[in-house]
Scaffold this motif. Structure first.
Motif, PDB file in Angstrom:
ATOM      1  N   ALA A 186      69.319  71.165  18.040  1.00 62.25           N
ATOM      2  CA  ALA A 186      69.699  69.865  18.576  1.00 62.25           C
ATOM      3  C   ALA A 186      68.870  68.743  17.985  1.00 62.25           C
ATOM      4  N   SER A 187      69.513  67.609  17.826  1.00 54.88           N
ATOM      5  CA  SER A 187      68.817  66.394  17.453  1.00 54.88           C
ATOM      6  C   SER A 187      67.934  65.995  18.632  1.00 54.88           C
ATOM      7  N   PRO A 188      66.664  65.699  18.396  1.00 58.21           N
ATOM      8  CA  PRO A 188      65.767  65.377  19.512  1.00 58.21           C
ATOM      9  C   PRO A 188      66.219  64.190  20.365  1.00 58.21           C
ATOM     10  N   ASP A 189      66.975  63.268  19.796  1.00 60.55           N
ATOM     11  CA  ASP A 189      67.394  62.103  20.579  1.00 60.55           C
ATOM     12  C   ASP A 189      68.406  62.443  21.657  1.00 60.55           C
ATOM     13  N   CYS A 190      68.999  63.611  21.606  1.00 59.48           N
ATOM     14  CA  CYS A 190      69.927  63.997  22.667  1.00 59.48           C
ATOM     15  C   CYS A 190      69.439  65.212  23.437  1.00 59.48           C
ATOM     16  N   ALA A 191      68.528  65.960  22.870  1.00 57.18           N
ATOM     17  CA  ALA A 191      68.140  67.249  23.459  1.00 57.18           C
ATOM     18  C   ALA A 191      67.602  67.108  24.875  1.00 57.18           C
ATOM     19  N   GLU A 192      66.634  66.235  25.063  1.00 58.35           N
ATOM     20  CA  GLU A 192      66.016  66.133  26.389  1.00 58.35           C
ATOM     21  C   GLU A 192      66.972  65.536  27.410  1.00 58.35           C
ATOM     22  N   SER A 193      67.644  64.465  27.058  1.00 57.53           N
ATOM     23  CA  SER A 193      68.521  63.821  28.032  1.00 57.53           C
ATOM     24  C   SER A 193      69.729  64.693  28.366  1.00 57.53           C
ATOM     25  N   PHE A 194      70.190  65.457  27.408  1.00 58.40           N
ATOM     26  CA  PHE A 194      71.404  66.244  27.621  1.00 58.40           C
ATOM     27  C   PHE A 194      71.121  67.598  28.272  1.00 58.40           C
ATOM     28  N   PHE A 195      70.046  68.250  27.875  1.00 53.65           N
ATOM     29  CA  PHE A 195      69.812  69.616  28.339  1.00 53.65           C
ATOM     30  C   PHE A 195      68.735  69.754  29.397  1.00 53.65           C
ATOM     31  N   ALA A 196      67.900  68.738  29.594  1.00 50.90           N
ATOM     32  CA  ALA A 196      66.837  68.832  30.589  1.00 50.90           C
ATOM     33  C   ALA A 196      67.355  68.336  31.935  1.00 50.90           C
ATOM     34  N   GLY A 197      66.447  68.041  32.831  1.00 52.21           N
ATOM     35  CA  GLY A 197      66.833  67.520  34.124  1.00 52.21           C
ATOM     36  C   GLY A 197      66.642  68.545  35.216  1.00 52.21           C
ATOM     37  N   ARG A 198      67.204  68.251  36.365  1.00 53.79           N
ATOM     38  CA  ARG A 198      67.043  69.116  37.539  1.00 53.79           C
ATOM     39  C   ARG A 198      67.569  70.524  37.288  1.00 53.79           C
ATOM     40  N   PHE A 199      68.681  70.615  36.586  1.00 58.17           N
ATOM     41  CA  PHE A 199      69.258  71.914  36.259  1.00 58.17           C
ATOM     42  C   PHE A 199      69.297  72.051  34.743  1.00 58.17           C
ATOM     43  N   PRO A 200      68.206  72.555  34.142  1.00 59.23           N
ATOM     44  CA  PRO A 200      68.179  72.672  32.682  1.00 59.23           C
ATOM     45  C   PRO A 200      69.314  73.565  32.194  1.00 59.23           C
ATOM     46  N   ARG A 201      69.833  73.210  31.050  1.00 59.03           N
ATOM     47  CA  ARG A 201      70.920  73.982  30.457  1.00 59.03           C
ATOM     48  C   ARG A 201      70.380  74.950  29.413  1.00 59.03           C
ATOM     49  N   CYS A 202      70.773  74.775  28.199  1.00 60.73           N
ATOM     50  CA  CYS A 202      70.439  75.678  27.101  1.00 60.73           C
ATOM     51  C   CYS A 202      68.933  75.966  27.058  1.00 60.73           C
ATOM     52  N   VAL A 203      68.573  77.241  27.197  1.00 62.82           N
ATOM     53  CA  VAL A 203      67.155  77.587  27.292  1.00 62.82           C
ATOM     54  C   VAL A 203      66.489  77.824  25.939  1.00 62.82           C
ATOM     55  N   THR A 204      67.248  78.157  24.927  1.00 64.10           N
ATOM     56  CA  THR A 204      66.678  78.365  23.601  1.00 64.10           C
ATOM     57  C   THR A 204      67.233  77.282  22.688  1.00 64.10           C
ATOM     58  N   LEU A 205      66.444  76.237  22.560  1.00 61.68           N
ATOM     59  CA  LEU A 205      66.908  75.071  21.830  1.00 61.68           C
ATOM     60  C   LEU A 205      65.873  74.699  20.783  1.00 61.68           C
ATOM     61  N   HIS A 206      66.306  74.666  19.532  1.00 61.09           N
ATOM     62  CA  HIS A 206      65.450  74.234  18.430  1.00 61.09           C
ATOM     63  C   HIS A 206      65.767  72.766  18.150  1.00 61.09           C
ATOM     64  N   HIS A 207      64.819  72.055  17.577  1.00 62.43           N
ATOM     65  CA  HIS A 207      65.004  70.626  17.309  1.00 62.43           C
ATOM     66  C   HIS A 207      64.980  70.352  15.801  1.00 62.43           C
ATOM     67  N   ALA A 208      65.873  69.461  15.372  1.00 62.36           N
ATOM     68  CA  ALA A 208      65.899  69.017  13.973  1.00 62.36           C
ATOM     69  C   ALA A 208      66.334  67.562  13.954  1.00 62.36           C
ATOM     70  N   SER A 209      65.472  66.709  13.417  1.00 64.03           N
ATOM     71  CA  SER A 209      65.811  65.288  13.350  1.00 64.03           C
ATOM     72  C   SER A 209      66.196  64.853  11.939  1.00 64.03           C
ATOM     73  N   SER A 210      66.308  65.831  11.031  1.00 64.10           N
ATOM     74  CA  SER A 210      66.685  65.537   9.645  1.00 64.10           C
ATOM     75  C   SER A 210      67.170  66.824   9.002  1.00 64.10           C
ATOM     76  N   LEU A 211      67.719  66.694   7.816  1.00 64.36           N
ATOM     77  CA  LEU A 211      68.155  67.898   7.098  1.00 64.36           C
ATOM     78  C   LEU A 211      66.976  68.788   6.706  1.00 64.36           C
ATOM     79  N   PRO A 212      65.841  68.238   6.242  1.00 63.78           N
ATOM     80  CA  PRO A 212      64.684  69.120   5.986  1.00 63.78           C
ATOM     81  C   PRO A 212      64.223  69.846   7.258  1.00 63.78           C
ATOM     82  N   ASP A 213      64.271  69.166   8.403  1.00 62.41           N
ATOM     83  CA  ASP A 213      63.927  69.836   9.662  1.00 62.41           C
ATOM     84  C   ASP A 213      64.903  70.972   9.948  1.00 62.41           C
ATOM     85  N   LEU A 214      66.186  70.731   9.702  1.00 65.43           N
ATOM     86  CA  LEU A 214      67.194  71.765   9.923  1.00 65.43           C
ATOM     87  C   LEU A 214      66.913  72.969   9.036  1.00 65.43           C
ATOM     88  N   ARG A 215      66.623  72.730   7.775  1.00 66.28           N
ATOM     89  CA  ARG A 215      66.307  73.840   6.859  1.00 66.28           C
ATOM     90  C   ARG A 215      65.103  74.626   7.376  1.00 66.28           C
TER      91      ARG A 215
END
Length: 164
Positions: free
Chosen positions: A16-45
């Motif tokens: 997940a892109s970090p700009d959406c990961a926390e707001s989308f998956f965190a909160g009172r009822f966390p969703r996806c428990v195994t989430l990697h972060h990539a904010s660029s193509l080098p990060d994705l690689r």
């Protein structure tokens, strides 16, 4: 994990892109428990080459906000647009290096709001599919937290995906 048809659904490597990961998956009822972060193509690689992958066939789910207008998935500030030569070169190199083949990736899913709705988004899905020699999918609707479960995109919502 059984889908709507009763067939087993492969697990996902969720990036997940970090700009959406926390707001989308965190909160009172966390969703996806195994989430990697990539904010660029080098990060994705980096994630793709260092992550612990689920065994067997796997989906690669790239998760982020989509751009306005074209609805292209964004990782950080980088839209996944196969008409961008840097983006196309990244995925061409990824395919040539066999990273996804080694990890038995069976499909790539661009999970952002309506990433299969516009002409540019569908074009990117088709070009990405040809480049990676894998099925690619985008979304037909805006994604909500409820579309996800602990493993990522819930198989109950496979109907919101469209092939590239």
């Amino acid at each position: 994990m059984a889908g709507r048809t009763g067939r087993l659904t492969p697990p996902s490597l969720n990036v997940a892109s970090p700009d959406c990961a926390e707001s989308f998956f965190a909160g009172r009822f966390p969703r996806c428990v195994t989430l990697h972060h990539a904010s660029s193509l080098p990060d994705l690689r980096h994630v793709l080459t260092t992550a612990t992958w689920p065994p067997g066939p796997v989906f690669l789910d790239l998760i982020g906000h989509s751009t306005r207008g074209h609805h292209l998935l964004r990782l950080g500030r980088t839209p996944i647009d196969m008409l961008d030569r840097h983006v196309a070169a990244f995925f061409t190199t990824l395919a040539a290096d066999g990273v996804l083949d080694r990890h038995n990736v069976v499909a790539v899913r661009l999970l952002g709001c309506q990433t299969a709705v516009t002409d540019p988004a569908r074009r990117t899905l088709r070009m990405l599919s040809r480049t990676l020699r894998l099925p690619t999918y985008g979304t037909l609707v805006p994604l909500l937290k409820t579309h996800s479960d602990a493993g990522g995109l819930s198989p109950h919502f496979a109907h919101v995906l469209a092939p590239g």
